[in-house]
Design an enzyme around this catalytic site. Structure first.
Site, PDB file in Angstrom:
ATOM      1  N   CYS A 165     -25.433  16.897 -20.853  1.00  0.00           N
ATOM      2  CA  CYS A 165     -25.212  16.240 -19.401  1.00  0.00           C
ATOM      3  C   CYS A 165     -26.457  16.748 -18.833  1.00  0.00           C
ATOM      4  CB  CYS A 165     -23.965  17.368 -18.959  1.00  0.00           C
ATOM      5  SG  CYS A 165     -23.939  17.207 -17.240  1.00  0.00           S
ATOM      6  N   HIS A 166     -26.827  16.084 -17.406  1.00  0.00           N
ATOM      7  CA  HIS A 166     -27.736  16.035 -16.663  1.00  0.00           C
ATOM      8  C   HIS A 166     -28.291  17.516 -16.511  1.00  0.00           C
ATOM      9  CE1 HIS A 166     -29.093  12.058 -15.752  1.00  0.00           C
ATOM     10  NE2 HIS A 166     -27.872  11.725 -15.431  1.00  0.00           N
ATOM     11  N   THR A 167     -27.317  18.304 -16.266  1.00  0.00           N
ATOM     12  CA  THR A 167     -27.301  19.726 -15.822  1.00  0.00           C
ATOM     13  C   THR A 167     -28.143  20.574 -16.885  1.00  0.00           C
ATOM     14  OG1 THR A 167     -25.211  19.519 -14.747  1.00  0.00           O
ATOM     15  CG2 THR A 167     -26.212  21.754 -14.641  1.00  0.00           C
ATOM     16  N   HIS A 178     -23.108  22.987 -22.356  1.00  0.00           N
ATOM     17  CA  HIS A 178     -21.952  23.283 -21.680  1.00  0.00           C
ATOM     18  C   HIS A 178     -20.660  22.192 -21.948  1.00  0.00           C
ATOM     19  CE1 HIS A 178     -23.892  21.017 -18.551  1.00  0.00           C
ATOM     20  NE2 HIS A 178     -22.746  20.628 -18.112  1.00  0.00           N
ATOM     21  N   GLU A 179     -21.013  20.901 -22.321  1.00  0.00           N
ATOM     22  CA  GLU A 179     -20.069  20.160 -22.740  1.00  0.00           C
ATOM     23  C   GLU A 179     -19.782  20.051 -24.168  1.00  0.00           C
ATOM     24  OE1 GLU A 179     -20.441  16.351 -19.619  1.00  0.00           O
ATOM     25  OE2 GLU A 179     -20.228  15.833 -21.808  1.00  0.00           O
ATOM     26  N   CYS A 203     -10.584  33.166 -13.366  1.00  0.00           N
ATOM     27  CA  CYS A 203     -10.002  34.625 -13.766  1.00  0.00           C
ATOM     28  C   CYS A 203      -8.560  34.739 -13.656  1.00  0.00           C
ATOM     29  CB  CYS A 203     -10.565  35.492 -13.202  1.00  0.00           C
ATOM     30  SG  CYS A 203     -10.349  35.842 -11.241  1.00  0.00           S
ATOM     31  N   CYS A 247      -8.241  36.427  -8.714  1.00  0.00           N
ATOM     32  CA  CYS A 247      -8.954  36.591  -7.713  1.00  0.00           C
ATOM     33  C   CYS A 247      -8.496  35.417  -6.561  1.00  0.00           C
ATOM     34  CB  CYS A 247     -10.483  35.936  -7.537  1.00  0.00           C
ATOM     35  SG  CYS A 247     -10.747  34.278  -7.850  1.00  0.00           S
ATOM     36  N   CYS A 294      -8.538  32.034  -7.491  1.00  0.00           N
ATOM     37  CA  CYS A 294      -7.459  31.396  -8.574  1.00  0.00           C
ATOM     38  C   CYS A 294      -5.886  31.500  -8.113  1.00  0.00           C
ATOM     39  CB  CYS A 294      -7.824  32.361  -9.819  1.00  0.00           C
ATOM     40  SG  CYS A 294      -9.302  32.014 -10.693  1.00  0.00           S
ATOM     41  N   CYS A 336     -13.233  30.036  -8.453  1.00  0.00           N
ATOM     42  CA  CYS A 336     -13.110  31.431  -8.947  1.00  0.00           C
ATOM     43  C   CYS A 336     -14.115  32.398  -8.590  1.00  0.00           C
ATOM     44  CB  CYS A 336     -13.001  31.551 -10.355  1.00  0.00           C
ATOM     45  SG  CYS A 336     -12.658  33.182 -11.049  1.00  0.00           S
ATOM     46  N   ARG A 390     -17.357  31.785 -11.230  1.00  0.00           N
ATOM     47  CA  ARG A 390     -17.822  30.633 -10.738  1.00  0.00           C
ATOM     48  C   ARG A 390     -19.173  30.148 -11.353  1.00  0.00           C
ATOM     49  NH1 ARG A 390     -18.442  30.251  -4.364  1.00  0.00           N
ATOM     50  NH2 ARG A 390     -16.395  30.994  -4.571  1.00  0.00           N
ATOM     51  N   CYS A 428     -16.775  18.691 -18.559  1.00  0.00           N
ATOM     52  CA  CYS A 428     -17.750  18.479 -17.411  1.00  0.00           C
ATOM     53  C   CYS A 428     -17.722  17.268 -16.744  1.00  0.00           C
ATOM     54  CB  CYS A 428     -19.247  19.082 -17.768  1.00  0.00           C
ATOM     55  SG  CYS A 428     -20.223  19.118 -16.340  1.00  0.00           S
ATOM     56  N   ARG A 466     -22.891   9.080 -22.630  1.00  0.00           N
ATOM     57  CA  ARG A 466     -23.000  10.406 -23.086  1.00  0.00           C
ATOM     58  C   ARG A 466     -23.257  10.288 -24.627  1.00  0.00           C
ATOM     59  NH1 ARG A 466     -23.423  12.672 -19.163  1.00  0.00           N
ATOM     60  NH2 ARG A 466     -22.167  14.312 -18.355  1.00  0.00           N
TER      61      ARG A 466
HETATM   62  P1  NAD Z   1     -26.549   9.767 -12.518  1.00  0.00           P
HETATM   63  O1  NAD Z   1     -28.284   9.881 -12.446  1.00  0.00           O
HETATM   64  O2  NAD Z   1     -26.375   9.261 -14.159  1.00  0.00           O
HETATM   65  O3  NAD Z   1     -26.104   8.577 -11.758  1.00  0.00           O
HETATM   66  C1  NAD Z   1     -26.486   8.476 -10.362  1.00  0.00           C
HETATM   67  C2  NAD Z   1     -26.561   7.084  -9.934  1.00  0.00           C
HETATM   68  O4  NAD Z   1     -26.585   6.897  -8.572  1.00  0.00           O
HETATM   69  C3  NAD Z   1     -27.409   6.119 -10.580  1.00  0.00           C
HETATM   70  O5  NAD Z   1     -27.135   4.937 -11.432  1.00  0.00           O
HETATM   71  C4  NAD Z   1     -28.573   5.769  -9.507  1.00  0.00           C
HETATM   72  O6  NAD Z   1     -29.172   4.455  -9.454  1.00  0.00           O
HETATM   73  C5  NAD Z   1     -27.248   5.992  -8.251  1.00  0.00           C
HETATM   74  N1  NAD Z   1     -27.774   6.156  -6.835  1.00  0.00           N
HETATM   75  C6  NAD Z   1     -28.935   6.905  -6.535  1.00  0.00           C
HETATM   76  N2  NAD Z   1     -29.072   6.944  -5.405  1.00  0.00           N
HETATM   77  C7  NAD Z   1     -28.469   5.925  -4.872  1.00  0.00           C
HETATM   78  C8  NAD Z   1     -28.225   5.491  -3.545  1.00  0.00           C
HETATM   79  N3  NAD Z   1     -28.794   5.715  -2.351  1.00  0.00           N
HETATM   80  N4  NAD Z   1     -27.165   4.566  -3.491  1.00  0.00           N
HETATM   81  C9  NAD Z   1     -26.449   3.918  -4.385  1.00  0.00           C
HETATM   82  N5  NAD Z   1     -26.776   4.510  -5.663  1.00  0.00           N
HETATM   83  C10 NAD Z   1     -27.458   5.452  -5.856  1.00  0.00           C
HETATM   84  O7  NAD Z   1     -25.672  11.057 -12.450  1.00  0.00           O
HETATM   85  P2  NAD Z   1     -24.454  11.494 -12.839  1.00  0.00           P
HETATM   86  O8  NAD Z   1     -24.689  12.427 -14.010  1.00  0.00           O
HETATM   87  O9  NAD Z   1     -23.425  10.428 -12.924  1.00  0.00           O
HETATM   88  O10 NAD Z   1     -24.389  12.716 -11.464  1.00  0.00           O
HETATM   89  C11 NAD Z   1     -23.980  12.118 -10.438  1.00  0.00           C
HETATM   90  C12 NAD Z   1     -23.752  13.390  -9.312  1.00  0.00           C
HETATM   91  O11 NAD Z   1     -22.795  14.085  -9.549  1.00  0.00           O
HETATM   92  C13 NAD Z   1     -25.255  14.014  -9.380  1.00  0.00           C
HETATM   93  O12 NAD Z   1     -25.751  14.393  -8.319  1.00  0.00           O
HETATM   94  C14 NAD Z   1     -24.629  15.399 -10.008  1.00  0.00           C
HETATM   95  O13 NAD Z   1     -25.654  16.495  -9.578  1.00  0.00           O
HETATM   96  C15 NAD Z   1     -23.405  15.557  -9.609  1.00  0.00           C
HETATM   97  N6  NAD Z   1     -22.338  16.425 -10.264  1.00  0.00           N
HETATM   98  C16 NAD Z   1     -21.503  17.094  -9.508  1.00  0.00           C
HETATM   99  C17 NAD Z   1     -20.567  17.914  -9.806  1.00  0.00           C
HETATM  100  C18 NAD Z   1     -19.686  18.854  -8.796  1.00  0.00           C
HETATM  101  O14 NAD Z   1     -18.932  19.533  -9.243  1.00  0.00           O
HETATM  102  N7  NAD Z   1     -19.719  18.270  -7.499  1.00  0.00           N
HETATM  103  C19 NAD Z   1     -20.558  18.108 -11.268  1.00  0.00           C
HETATM  104  C20 NAD Z   1     -21.496  17.103 -12.041  1.00  0.00           C
HETATM  105  C21 NAD Z   1     -22.334  16.606 -11.551  1.00  0.00           C
HETATM  106 ZN    ZN Z   2     -10.924  33.654 -10.219  1.00  0.00          ZN
END
Ligand code: NAD
Ligand code: ZN
Length: 380
Positions: free
Chosen positions: A48-50, A70-71, A100, A103, A106, A114, A118, A178, A373
């Site tokens: 994953c990106h993270t 983590h995935e 948990c 809390c 939860c 959590c 968290r 994830c 993926r």
């Molecule tokens: P990714 O980089 O694969 O996809 C992002 C897409 O957004 C790309 O295709 C890009 O071209 C497009 N983009 C960027 N700027 C743009 C704009 N201004 N207008 C339109 N499109 C635009 O990323 P991903 O893995 O799909 O993750 C997306 C987001 O979700 C990331 O910011 C990630 O950190 C976040 N995320 C959040 C959580 C959460 O719990 N809130 C969990 C996981 C990931």
């Molecule tokens: Zn908790």
């Protein structure tokens, strides 16, 4: 009881010794699980990106050597003291954030944030004793978000493990631990589009495509994909996207373009880009009177959300979500069931598979922006 219970296990793990350098497959020692911990045999993990973001360590505290990942999907090998709801042989999905069950968060029906478990990206050790369960010749190797799934065996807090249907194929459902659940839950749990409604999804990466998949499952009649990269649309059609807008093709704000396409705005929008301008557009493109926008992307640390308050007074709602509002232990098993009942399709998210020894290829695919993926198979 497995024959390895209570003993140190020696196995292969992909260790990140330095920021941005290829992982090295090493033999590591994995200590037995302590109180409220579980040792899991990982069968499949995905990237994953993270993982990549923290491995590059450009913005945050570098913590090395470390085992990322983590995935994943795996099977319980042994459990520590106090663990009652998991036993050896159970199939589990590790989750980077926990539950948990005790809390205030939860206990609240509305929260999945959590207090105890968290997500914590700075901590590289277990909560129980502040130590790592991984070592090489006595040298500790840090954990990552409590999961460290780039190892044949890993130790995880019981609160970060979802027990799932043993019939679910782990090489498929591992991706639900994830990103896919994040996007899916953002739509199904937070935006909640009605059947026949119009939904805009900003950002068509894995998270945004999962949000589109959620809109498809909810029965949205129009799903408008918005991305700066027009190549994304071809893929997005498989996830239910019916139309595509590239903001670069217009010389006016994309929220105006969408309002014109939809007679005043979409019913729901889900932002999955992490870009602040996209967040503002995602909010301003929803219909007044009932529109709801949900923010999922993680913005730049200095980003500020700016909109005229009239946009809110005109009965638009702005929400945000973490992990799609799913409680990992309580809710994730039902997401797996959605796959089992063929309501949710996950195969289309899986574009590559590599054996564990070639894990660095998964990093290359992601850095090149190829595919969605990549599954990493622990058994060669
Ligand atoms: P990714 O980089 O694969 O996809 C992002 C897409 O957004 C790309 O295709 C890009 O071209 C497009 N983009 C960027 N700027 C743009 C704009 N201004 N207008 C339109 N499109 C635009 O990323 P991903 O893995 O799909 O993750 C997306 C987001 O979700 C990331 O910011 C990630 O950190 C976040 N995320 C959040 C959580 C959460 O719990 N809130 C969990 C996981 C990931
Ligand atoms: Zn908790």
């Amino acid at each position: 009881m497995s024959s390895t219970a209570g003993q140190v296990i020696r196995c292969r793990a992909a260790v990140a010794w330095e920021a941005g350098k290829p992982l090295v497959i090493e033999e590591v020692e994995v200590a037995p699980p302590q109180t409220n911990e579980v040792r899991v045999k990982i069968l499949f993990t995905s990237l994953c990106h993270t993982d990549v973001y923290f491995w590059e360590a450009k913005g945050q505290n570098p913590l090395f050597p470390r085992i990322y990942g983590h995935e994943a999907g795996g099977i319980v090998e042994s459990v520590g003291e106090g663990v009652t709801d998991l036993k050896p042989g159970d199939h589990v999905l590790p989750v980077f954030t926990g539950e948990c069950k005790e809390c205030a968060h939860c206990k609240s029906e509305e929260s999945n944030m959590c207090d105890l478990l968290r997500i914590n990206t700075d901590r590289g050790v277990m909560l129980n004793d502040g130590k790592s369960r991984f070592s090489i010749n006595g040298r500790p190797i840090y954990h990552f978000v409590g999961t460290s799934t780039f190892s044949e065996y890993t130790v995880i807090h019981v609160g970060c493990l979802a027990k799932i249907n043993p019939l679910a194929p782990l090489d498929k459902v591992c991706v639900l631990s994830c990103g896919i659940s994040t996007g899916l839950g953002a739509t199904l749990n937070v935006a909640k589009p009605a059947k026949g409604s119009t939904v805009a999804v900003f950002g068509l990466g894995a998270v945004g495509l999962a949000a589109a998949e959620g809109a498809r499952i909810a029965g949205a009649s129009r799903i408008i994909g918005v991305d700066l990269n027009s190549n994304r649309f071809k893929e997005a059609k498989k996830f239910g996207a019916t139309e595509f807008v590239n903001p670069k093709d217009y010389n006016k704000p994309v929220q105006e373009v969408i309002a014109e396409m939809t007679n005043g705005g979409v019913d729901r929008s889900v932002e999955c880009t992490g870009n602040i301008d996209a967040m503002i557009s995602a909010f301003e493109c929803v219909h007044d009177g009932w529109g709801v926008a949900v923010l999922v992307g993680v913005p730049h640390k200095d980003a500020v959300f700016k909109t005229h308050p009239m946009n809110l007074l005109n009965e638009r709602t702005l929400k945000g979500t973490f992990f799609g509002n799913y409680k990992p232990r309580s809710d994730l098993p039902s997401v797996v069931e959605k796959y089992m009942s063929k309501e949710l399709e996950v195969e289309k998210f899986i574009t590559h598979t590599v054996p564990f020894s070639e894990i660095n290829k998964a990093f290359e695919y992601m850095l090149r922006g190829e595919g969605l993926r990549c599954i990493i198979r622990m058994e060669e």
